[in-house]
Motif scaffolding. Sequence first.
Motif, PDB file in Angstrom:
ATOM      1  N   GLY A 737       0.812  -1.215   0.000  1.00  0.00           N
ATOM      2  CA  GLY A 737       0.000   0.000   0.000  1.00  0.00           C
ATOM      3  C   GLY A 737       0.844   1.262   0.000  1.00  0.00           C
ATOM      4  N   LEU A 738       1.884   1.273   0.857  1.00  0.00           N
ATOM      5  CA  LEU A 738       2.764   2.441   0.910  1.00  0.00           C
ATOM      6  C   LEU A 738       3.446   2.665  -0.435  1.00  0.00           C
ATOM      7  CD1 LEU A 738       4.244   1.782   4.446  1.00  0.00           C
ATOM      8  CD2 LEU A 738       2.979   3.845   3.798  1.00  0.00           C
ATOM      9  N   GLY A 739       3.836   1.569  -1.092  1.00  0.00           N
ATOM     10  CA  GLY A 739       4.468   1.703  -2.406  1.00  0.00           C
ATOM     11  C   GLY A 739       3.506   2.261  -3.431  1.00  0.00           C
ATOM     12  N   ARG A 740       2.276   1.744  -3.468  1.00  0.00           N
ATOM     13  CA  ARG A 740       1.285   2.234  -4.432  1.00  0.00           C
ATOM     14  C   ARG A 740       0.979   3.712  -4.208  1.00  0.00           C
ATOM     15  NH1 ARG A 740       0.999  -1.320  -8.669  1.00  0.00           N
ATOM     16  NH2 ARG A 740       0.188  -3.374  -8.070  1.00  0.00           N
ATOM     17  N   ALA A 741       0.791   4.102  -2.932  1.00  0.00           N
ATOM     18  CA  ALA A 741       0.497   5.513  -2.653  1.00  0.00           C
ATOM     19  C   ALA A 741       1.679   6.403  -3.024  1.00  0.00           C
ATOM     20  CB  ALA A 741       0.147   5.678  -1.180  1.00  0.00           C
ATOM     21  N   SER A 742       2.901   5.930  -2.803  1.00  0.00           N
ATOM     22  CA  SER A 742       4.090   6.714  -3.173  1.00  0.00           C
ATOM     23  C   SER A 742       4.160   6.905  -4.678  1.00  0.00           C
ATOM     24  CB  SER A 742       5.358   6.006  -2.661  1.00  0.00           C
ATOM     25  OG  SER A 742       5.362   5.927  -1.266  1.00  0.00           O
ATOM     26  N   VAL A 743       3.802   5.864  -5.461  1.00  0.00           N
ATOM     27  CA  VAL A 743       3.754   6.008  -6.919  1.00  0.00           C
ATOM     28  C   VAL A 743       2.752   7.084  -7.304  1.00  0.00           C
ATOM     29  CG1 VAL A 743       2.982   4.876  -9.038  1.00  0.00           C
ATOM     30  CG2 VAL A 743       4.572   3.701  -7.505  1.00  0.00           C
ATOM     31  N   ASP A 747       6.577   9.716  -6.016  1.00  0.00           N
ATOM     32  CA  ASP A 747       7.798   9.437  -5.250  1.00  0.00           C
ATOM     33  C   ASP A 747       8.259   8.013  -5.570  1.00  0.00           C
ATOM     34  OD1 ASP A 747       9.844   9.162  -3.445  1.00  0.00           O
ATOM     35  OD2 ASP A 747       8.640   9.578  -1.648  1.00  0.00           O
ATOM     36  N   GLY A 748       8.923   7.860  -6.705  1.00  0.00           N
ATOM     37  CA  GLY A 748       9.336   6.539  -7.156  1.00  0.00           C
ATOM     38  C   GLY A 748      10.364   5.883  -6.266  1.00  0.00           C
ATOM     39  N   HIS A 749      11.275   6.672  -5.700  1.00  0.00           N
ATOM     40  CA  HIS A 749      12.326   6.084  -4.851  1.00  0.00           C
ATOM     41  C   HIS A 749      11.736   5.431  -3.592  1.00  0.00           C
ATOM     42  CE1 HIS A 749      15.552   7.636  -7.305  1.00  0.00           C
ATOM     43  NE2 HIS A 749      15.004   8.849  -7.283  1.00  0.00           N
ATOM     44  N   SER A 750      10.802   6.131  -2.909  1.00  0.00           N
ATOM     45  CA  SER A 750      10.152   5.528  -1.737  1.00  0.00           C
ATOM     46  C   SER A 750       9.350   4.300  -2.141  1.00  0.00           C
ATOM     47  CB  SER A 750       9.233   6.536  -1.054  1.00  0.00           C
ATOM     48  OG  SER A 750       9.968   7.606  -0.503  1.00  0.00           O
ATOM     49  N   ALA A 751       8.702   4.381  -3.295  1.00  0.00           N
ATOM     50  CA  ALA A 751       7.904   3.248  -3.763  1.00  0.00           C
ATOM     51  C   ALA A 751       8.783   2.019  -3.977  1.00  0.00           C
ATOM     52  CB  ALA A 751       7.183   3.616  -5.055  1.00  0.00           C
ATOM     53  N   ILE A 752       9.960   2.212  -4.568  1.00  0.00           N
ATOM     54  CA  ILE A 752      10.871   1.078  -4.800  1.00  0.00           C
ATOM     55  C   ILE A 752      11.245   0.419  -3.479  1.00  0.00           C
ATOM     56  CG2 ILE A 752      13.241   0.507  -5.480  1.00  0.00           C
ATOM     57  CD1 ILE A 752      12.866   2.531  -7.797  1.00  0.00           C
ATOM     58  N   ARG A 773       2.437  -9.264  -7.363  1.00  0.00           N
ATOM     59  CA  ARG A 773       1.989  -7.926  -6.956  1.00  0.00           C
ATOM     60  C   ARG A 773       3.181  -7.030  -6.617  1.00  0.00           C
ATOM     61  NH1 ARG A 773      -1.786  -8.734  -2.070  1.00  0.00           N
ATOM     62  NH2 ARG A 773      -1.859  -6.451  -2.208  1.00  0.00           N
ATOM     63  N   ALA A 774       4.175  -7.593  -5.924  1.00  0.00           N
ATOM     64  CA  ALA A 774       5.359  -6.795  -5.584  1.00  0.00           C
ATOM     65  C   ALA A 774       6.125  -6.401  -6.838  1.00  0.00           C
ATOM     66  CB  ALA A 774       6.259  -7.580  -4.635  1.00  0.00           C
ATOM     67  N   GLU A 775       6.271  -7.346  -7.778  1.00  0.00           N
ATOM     68  CA  GLU A 775       6.967  -7.035  -9.031  1.00  0.00           C
ATOM     69  C   GLU A 775       6.209  -5.973  -9.827  1.00  0.00           C
ATOM     70  OE1 GLU A 775       9.830  -7.958 -10.124  1.00  0.00           O
ATOM     71  OE2 GLU A 775      10.376  -9.572  -8.752  1.00  0.00           O
ATOM     72  N   ASP A 776       4.887  -6.058  -9.859  1.00  0.00           N
ATOM     73  CA  ASP A 776       4.066  -5.058 -10.551  1.00  0.00           C
ATOM     74  C   ASP A 776       4.258  -3.677  -9.914  1.00  0.00           C
ATOM     75  OD1 ASP A 776       2.061  -4.042 -12.309  1.00  0.00           O
ATOM     76  OD2 ASP A 776       0.594  -4.235 -10.698  1.00  0.00           O
ATOM     77  N   GLY A 777       4.333  -3.647  -8.564  1.00  0.00           N
ATOM     78  CA  GLY A 777       4.572  -2.376  -7.883  1.00  0.00           C
ATOM     79  C   GLY A 777       5.935  -1.796  -8.215  1.00  0.00           C
ATOM     80  N   LEU A 778       6.966  -2.644  -8.273  1.00  0.00           N
ATOM     81  CA  LEU A 778       8.305  -2.173  -8.646  1.00  0.00           C
ATOM     82  C   LEU A 778       8.297  -1.612 -10.065  1.00  0.00           C
ATOM     83  CD1 LEU A 778      10.462  -5.027  -7.087  1.00  0.00           C
ATOM     84  CD2 LEU A 778      10.672  -2.589  -6.546  1.00  0.00           C
ATOM     85  N   ALA A 779       7.579  -2.289 -10.968  1.00  0.00           N
ATOM     86  CA  ALA A 779       7.498  -1.797 -12.345  1.00  0.00           C
ATOM     87  C   ALA A 779       6.876  -0.400 -12.392  1.00  0.00           C
ATOM     88  CB  ALA A 779       6.677  -2.768 -13.189  1.00  0.00           C
ATOM     89  N   ALA A 780       5.795  -0.222 -11.623  1.00  0.00           N
ATOM     90  CA  ALA A 780       5.137   1.094 -11.606  1.00  0.00           C
ATOM     91  C   ALA A 780       6.066   2.161 -11.044  1.00  0.00           C
ATOM     92  CB  ALA A 780       3.855   1.013 -10.784  1.00  0.00           C
ATOM     93  N   ALA A 781       6.863   1.802 -10.036  1.00  0.00           N
ATOM     94  CA  ALA A 781       7.789   2.766  -9.435  1.00  0.00           C
ATOM     95  C   ALA A 781       8.870   3.179 -10.435  1.00  0.00           C
ATOM     96  CB  ALA A 781       8.425   2.163  -8.187  1.00  0.00           C
ATOM     97  N   VAL A 784       7.485   5.562 -13.025  1.00  0.00           N
ATOM     98  CA  VAL A 784       7.390   6.935 -12.535  1.00  0.00           C
ATOM     99  C   VAL A 784       8.732   7.652 -12.655  1.00  0.00           C
ATOM    100  CG1 VAL A 784       7.142   8.301 -10.420  1.00  0.00           C
ATOM    101  CG2 VAL A 784       5.411   6.627 -11.020  1.00  0.00           C
ATOM    102  N   LEU A 785       9.806   6.901 -12.428  1.00  0.00           N
ATOM    103  CA  LEU A 785      11.156   7.481 -12.516  1.00  0.00           C
ATOM    104  C   LEU A 785      11.646   7.571 -13.960  1.00  0.00           C
ATOM    105  CD1 LEU A 785      12.825   5.679  -9.476  1.00  0.00           C
ATOM    106  CD2 LEU A 785      12.087   8.065  -9.596  1.00  0.00           C
ATOM    107  N   GLY A 786      10.840   7.085 -14.920  1.00  0.00           N
ATOM    108  CA  GLY A 786      11.229   7.180 -16.324  1.00  0.00           C
ATOM    109  C   GLY A 786      12.120   6.057 -16.804  1.00  0.00           C
TER     110      GLY A 786
END
Length: 826
Positions: A737-743, A747-752, A773-781, A784-786
């Motif tokens: 949840g914290l990672g998704r909200a950071s995305v 805030d890609g760094h916090s999300a990672i 789900r964790a891998e999908d969250g990392l991809a989104a982070a 965001v960072l490009g």
Amino acid sequence: MTEPGPSTFGELLRGWRERALLTQEELAERAGVDPRTLRRWETGQSARPRGSSLRQVAEVLGLTDDESLEMAAAARGPALPTSDRPHQLPPAPSHFVGREAELAALSEHVAEGRAVIAVEGMAGVGKTAFAVEAGRMLAPDFPDGQIFIDLHGFSDRTRPLEPDEALARMLRALGVPGDQFPVDVEERASLFRSLIADRRLLFVYDNVARASQVAPLLPANPACQVLTTSRNTLASLDRGATIRLGTLPQSAAIDLFTRASESLGLPASDLDRLTEVVELCGCLPLALRIAAARLRTRPSWQLAELVLRLQDQRGAVLDRLDDETLGVSAALDLSYAALDEPTRRAYRLTGVIPGPDIDLGAAAALFGTNEVATRSALETLQDLHLLSEGPAGRYSMHDLTRTHAAWYAGSTETAQDRSDALIRLFDHYCAWASAAMDLAHPYTRSRRPDPPYVVKPNWTVDEANGWLDTELPNLLAIAQTAGELEMPRYVVDLAGVVHRRLIMRNLLREAEVLHRSALQAAEELGDRAAVARAHGDLGRVLRRQYDYPAAAAHFARALSLATAEGLTLVEVEAHFGLAATVQYGGSSVDPDEHLARALRLAEDVGDDLGQLESHSTIAHARLSEGAYQSAVTHFDQALAMARRVGYRAREVDALVGRGRADAELGRTAAAVDGFRRAVELSRQEGLPIGELAGMYNLGNAVRRSGDPSAALDSYREVLEVALRIGSENWQYEAHQGLGRASVDLGDGHSAIEHHRQARLLAERSWLRPDLARAEDGLAAAYAVLGDQARARQHWQTALALLEEAGVDHTDDPETSQEAIGEKLRG
């Protein structure tokens, strides 16, 4: 000027007694209380008194209503808050003498970093007293708490505590709720070690039979300290040192005896007699304390008299005990011979109790005497060191003392007398356990057998829960003993009474053993209804142990018998079980049909609990299928039923489920309101899992409605509670949840960082959907960072994990094969 603090119970009682111009003996006689009990109350040496005794004392003292209330409040003592810093060491041993060299050696080992110190020695040599003394000496260096557990490795009557049971006690002491205990012993040990990874705690494991019994209980954290006691050598323990206790030196033995017998200042001419006494006791602390108590309670005796009697008793026991414990047995025989017959009988019967300890009420049932006579006998035995009084007025025996008492019970009491005493004890526990369940879990009443008689304790729900947790070891021991004594009805009834409690406390191994015994007992009785219930209960246990094929077979057998015997409530429960396990061969009927049948049956007979479980299970199924409006309807029915029967955990579950359905239907305000009510109710009722579910879903709702900042606050609370109770599953969800909200906040760094933490937690159980789900969250982070290249790598990994798992979607709507495919194409 500083105001004085509130008076203790003892101070108040003494002041009011003196105001009434009464001696302790006069007050005791008029109130029907033993004078020794009154003395202990005034000096603070006894457990809290019962309400009936307090009322009698208040009446004799002529207290006003306000004074009576003040005395009752003082007697209860301050409320003890739940704490994750346990302080469980027993009271300091009285008259501890000698052992200076051994304590110095132990301190040196601790300073050297020896994290495990094994204390060895023969029975009665004082290992427990030494470990407690050492623990109290070391306690200031371990500010995060001290845990003491008796593993019962050498008791003839009490089953040794297995590692999973010991771990459950420690996890509970560290604040983990019972329904969060892992089933597997290795997983429990892992959770235990995670909880104490950065803390300094002292652990004392008493009466260890073998190294394998204690190995899973050892911390990995070198900042923690372990002390073990055993009659055996535990050579295979790692990181260890050994302290071997021999018998006391003669001078220390004389010192202990004179202190304990209050014989200080004896003339030099008595030295030879003292020497004879300690030698006859084998210089064993246990024997010395018992002999000293005998002399202390017989002021007319001279040392010469004690010597002669000890000599006589040693000669009488040569044929039934080994040389090492001869001194202990002689001292025990001497004390036993001096008791009056009612107290001798109490001593003998206490030796045959199945469990580790007993309280006043259970002892009164066992002895068949009123509480005044029972308390008098118990306190006489305590005064003579034949019994030890633990916390909350619980009495126990040293292993050697229990063996001695049981020997006399076998040789003195008839088989019928022993059987009658145990039947009274079994009936007592069945009746009081039923009363406790009525208070703690009233909604289970229809699923439990009728008690042998009805008791109505003046307990709160918390007190009922406390009684059940304290007495579970005794209840399980009684069921085992009843089976051994061919009393199958008690096995069946006890299993029915405590089934739900064992499930709720996640004591699944104990529950499986109990219900297999109950099934065998029911078959011996030829009670087909009891056989059906045992199959259903065993199925529920096996299902929670993930043995789905075996669970399905038991549910199918339960349904067949219940249908034939017209046991509607058992049918309802069996349909629930088969709906969850049908794919494993229990039934060819569709799961939805099982649920529909369960609901119809429950409605036909007015079974509130069955209707509640039916609506709840159907609602969750509809939620998973995406039939959100149907889910809302069933959750509303479940919510109403939960409130009607007082099932708070199910009420929370319905609020959360209804909120999730509302969120999917776009009714965000209603969803948020439901989640907040779930959190509030969970906090009121002490339901941390409900609190976590409410807070997590609240975060999801506000994030998806466009407020990721507010979501961060919710997810942080989830992480805080999950860390406190040691729930890795909810730690994972919090980081996700914290990672998704950071995305969402860019805030890609916090999300990672958060999604990496989530991935690490998922890797421990290797659940592919959670890893996806964790891998999908990392991809989104990374997106965001490009960093599109890394984002694609993680999305491809997530997609592969879902394909390996054979699922096309997860609990997270953002992680599905379709959604990830679109991201890759984009």
